[in-house]
Design an enzyme around this catalytic site. Structure first.
Site, PDB file in Angstrom:
ATOM      1  N   HIS A 118      55.710  52.286  37.935  1.00 41.69           N
ATOM      2  CA  HIS A 118      55.910  53.064  39.169  1.00 41.69           C
ATOM      3  C   HIS A 118      57.385  53.452  39.308  1.00 41.69           C
ATOM      4  CE1 HIS A 118      52.342  50.608  40.877  1.00 41.69           C
ATOM      5  NE2 HIS A 118      51.901  51.830  40.687  1.00 41.69           N
ATOM      6  N   SER A 162      49.142  47.793  37.902  1.00 39.41           N
ATOM      7  CA  SER A 162      49.233  46.695  38.871  1.00 39.41           C
ATOM      8  C   SER A 162      48.127  45.673  38.593  1.00 39.41           C
ATOM      9  CB  SER A 162      49.069  47.228  40.290  1.00 39.41           C
ATOM     10  OG  SER A 162      50.073  48.152  40.585  1.00 39.41           O
ATOM     11  N   LYS A 201      39.540  47.422  49.423  1.00 42.92           N
ATOM     12  CA  LYS A 201      39.977  46.697  48.226  1.00 42.92           C
ATOM     13  C   LYS A 201      40.354  45.278  48.620  1.00 42.92           C
ATOM     14  CE  LYS A 201      41.692  50.188  45.045  1.00 42.92           C
ATOM     15  NZ  LYS A 201      42.909  50.721  44.412  1.00 42.92           N
ATOM     16  N   ARG A 216      49.476  57.715  32.318  1.00 43.06           N
ATOM     17  CA  ARG A 216      49.754  56.734  31.268  1.00 43.06           C
ATOM     18  C   ARG A 216      49.145  57.157  29.949  1.00 43.06           C
ATOM     19  NH1 ARG A 216      48.431  52.214  35.587  1.00 43.06           N
ATOM     20  NH2 ARG A 216      47.236  54.002  36.254  1.00 43.06           N
TER      21      ARG A 216
END
Ligand code: ADP
Length: 165
Positions: A17, A132, A41, A94
Site C-alpha cells: 500500500h 493484508s 468482514k 499486483r
C-alpha cells in the site's frame, strides 16, 4: 487541484500500500486514503485503529508537495469520490489475478461517475505477493513479515495476538 482517492480495507497497512501511495504523491496534489468501513468482514483492526496507524506511518513518505488525508467511508466509492470532488481513484495492481476484479470495478465506477478516472499503479516487484490477508495469516501462524509491513503495523499485530492469548 488534482485530487485522488486511494480506497481499500488496509487491514492492516502493508508496504505494498505504502509503495502505491509513494508513487501517487508524485502524480496528485491531494490524496485521500479512504478506509472502507465494511461491516460484514471480520477485521483484525477496527477502522479507527487502521486510520490511526496510517496517519502515524504517512510522514515517512511525505514529499512536501502532496497533501495526504486519511478518512473512512461507507457505501458506494463512486459517491464518496464525487462528494470529495476527486478526479481519480487510485488502485494497485499486483498481478493478472487482480486485473479482472479491478477492471470490473473500474468500469462500474465509470458508469456511475463518468468523470472520475481509475488510475492503476504497479507496486515494486518485491511487494507483488503482499496482501493484508497473507500478512495476517503468516503473522498469526508465527511467521516473519518484517520488511513487508511497516514496523508499527508489526508491533500492533503482535499486540493483537498477545491480547487474544
Ligand atoms: P481491498 O480490500 O479492496 O483489496 P486492500 O486494502 O487490500 O483493498 O488494497 C487497497 C488497494 O491497494 C487495492 O487497489 C490493492 O490492489 C492495492 N494493493 C494492496 N497490496 C498491494 C501490493 N502489494 N502491491 C500493489 N497494490 C497493492
Amino acid at each position: 487541484m488534482r485530487r485522488a482517492i486511494f480506497p481499500g480495507s488496509f487491514d492492516p497497512l502493508t508496504n505494498g500500500h505504502l509503495d502505491i501511495i509513494e508513487r501517487s504523491v508524485n502524480l496528485f496534489d491531494e490524496i485521500v486514503i479512504a478506509v472502507l468501513n465494511n461491516s460484514d468482514k471480520n477485521p483484525m483492526f477496527s477502522v479507527e485503529e487502521r486510520c490511526a496507524v496510517i496517519k502515524e506511518v504517512l510522514p515517512t513518505i511525505d514529499n512536501g508537495k502532496c497533501h495526504l488525508i486519511v478518512d473512512s467511508f461507507q457505501g458506494l466509492l463512486a459517491d464518496y469520490a464525487k462528494n470529495r470532488q476527486a478526479q481519480a481513484i487510485v488502485r494497485g495492481i499486483r498481478a493478472i489475478s487482480d486485473y479482472e476484479y479491478e477492471l470490473r470495478m473500474a468500469l462500474m465506477n465509470r458508469r456511475l461517475e463518468p468523470k472520475i478516472e481509475t488510475v492503476f499503479l504497479m507496486a515494486a516487484e518485491e511487494y507483488s505477493y503482499v496482501s493484508s490477508h497473507l500478512m495476517k495469516q503468516v503473522f498469526t501462524l508465527g511467521g516473519r513479515v518484517e520488511g513487508l509491513v511497516p514496523a508499527l503495523v508489526e508491533a500492533k499485530m503482535r499486540e493483537k495476538l498477545e491480547n487474544k492469548k
